[in-house]
Enzyme design. Structure first.
Site: not given
Length: 170
Positions: A92-93, A135-136, A51, A46, A139
């Site tokens: 997490c990226l 999670h997304e 991000q 995701g 963000h």
């Protein structure tokens, strides 16, 4: 398409509540395609627009990245309902090289959003997909996993970030 740089913890765009998407024109369509490419290149499941440095309520998701026909976008998403609790580790990226954190999220969610054509969609999810959606959407609200982790794990993650910065790896 092209790869975009992934913003890292500490950059202000990650802490702001993202703005609603108003126009699904060519710029947004290109952003979506770039985000898919960026997500796959980073081995993610995701990726939210903040991000990649863009404060818009948009995220791309594919919890089965080997099957690209299962990718989808959520635009202006809202969680309509939540059920149960499930604890799992998340990475997490935007926290590369830091490791993940285990914490509880809702086990099942129902999310309402728009797709890339602007059509309403409703997603009922459990397991990894439910976790990824939450999670997304976090963000898009300006929250990262470091903010949900235990105080001990937050301290460990911040220590790891300091170490990476000191070694010029951040």
């Amino acid at each position: 398409m092209s790869l975009r740089s992934i913003t890292k913890y500490g950059e202000s765009v990650l802490r702001k509540k993202a703005e609603p998407v108003q126009d699904l024109g060519p710029d947004i369509q290109k952003l979506i395609l770039d985000m898919y490419d960026t997500m796959y290149a980073a081995n993610g499941v995701g990726l939210a627009a903040p991000q990649v440095g863009i404060s818009l309520r948009l995220a791309v998701i594919n919890v089965t990245p080997d099957k690209r026909n299962r990718q989808f976008v959520i635009i202006n998403p809202k969680i309509l309902s939540r059920e149960g609790k499930a604890e799992a580790e998340e990475g997490c990226l935007s926290l590369p090289g830091v490791g993940g954190a285990a914490f509880k999220r809702s086990a099942k969610v129902v999310v309402e959003a728009l797709n890339e054509q602007g059509l309403p969609i409703t997603i009922t999810a459990d397991g990894l997909l439910a976790r990824c959606l939450q999670h997304e959407i976090d963000h898009l609200e300006g929250k990262l996993i470091i903010h949900r982790a235990s105080l001990k794990r937050q301290w460990e993650m911040r220590w790891a970030i300091r170490k990476l910065k000191k070694e010029d790896l951040w």
